[in-house]
Design a protein around this motif. Structure first.
Motif, mmCIF file in Angstrom:
data_model
loop_
_atom_site.group_PDB
_atom_site.id
_atom_site.type_symbol
_atom_site.label_atom_id
_atom_site.label_comp_id
_atom_site.label_asym_id
_atom_site.label_seq_id
_atom_site.Cartn_x
_atom_site.Cartn_y
_atom_site.Cartn_z
ATOM 1 N N SER A 1 0.749 -1.459 0.053
ATOM 2 C CA SER A 1 -0.072 -0.083 -0.143
ATOM 3 C C SER A 1 0.738 1.293 0.008
ATOM 4 N N TYR B 1 0.702 3.415 -3.262
ATOM 5 C CA TYR B 1 -0.802 4.221 -3.190
ATOM 6 C C TYR B 1 -0.899 5.384 -2.144
ATOM 7 N N ILE B 2 -0.414 5.080 -0.895
ATOM 8 C CA ILE B 2 -0.275 6.245 0.286
ATOM 9 C C ILE B 2 0.371 7.543 -0.406
ATOM 10 N N THR C 1 -1.286 9.626 -3.008
ATOM 11 C CA THR C 1 -2.002 10.721 -2.477
ATOM 12 C C THR C 1 -1.473 11.842 -1.857
ATOM 13 N N SER C 2 -0.071 11.526 -1.389
ATOM 14 C CA SER C 2 0.577 12.913 -0.849
ATOM 15 C C SER C 2 1.648 13.740 -1.752
#
Length: 149
Positions: A59, A62-63, A66-67
């Motif tokens: 993950s 993907y995290i 978003t950042s």
């Protein structure tokens, strides 16, 4: 401050099975997570480690997507998860139950530039100091010269 521009390493304590703390050194450019485990033999098999790490490793891209700005994002494709290593040349605490302060010390040492070999030099005297810190930190009478405020 931006990830991958100003920050390449992220330090995170992680609790496994509600009883075992490990430190994670997340190296963003290398897409690698070093697991600083003060009691490697606590985990019976590599599958035990994978049980906790696989969801995180998968993950993380993907995290980060978003950042991070789109120009710095990792391509989100199959096989793009992070990898993990479990350095075995760090201090192993075989004398006590779970030891969160040891995990914190590993993270602090790494952030200050110490190597994993340096972490192997922790001995029982340092363990005593960490036990003492754990026992007395936050106790009002100790923190306030014997007076409760």
């Amino acid at each position: 401050m931006e990830l991958l521009c100003d920050v390449d390493m992220v330090y995170v304590p992680m609790l496994w099975s509600a009883e075992h703390w490990v430190g994670l050194v997340i190296n963003l450019p290398l897409k690698r997570v070093d697991i600083l485990d003060w009691k490697i033999n606590h985990n019976e098999t590599p599958d035990e480690v994978n049980k906790y790490m696989t969801p995180l490793l998968f993950s993380l891209p993907y995290i980060l997507a978003t950042s991070l700005p789109p120009t710095l994002c990792f391509p989100l494709e199959d096989g793009n998860s992070f990898t993990s290593t479990l350095p075995s040349n760090i201090y192993q605490n075989d004398r006590s139950q779970d030891y969160g302060p040891c995990t914190d010390k590993f993270l602090e040492m790494h952030a200050c530039g110490y190597s994993y070999d340096d972490m192997a030099l922790i001995d029982d005297k340092m363990k005593y100091a960490m036990d003492t810190y754990k026992k007395f930190i936050g106790k009002a009478k100790v923190a306030n010269n014997g007076q409760t405020k």
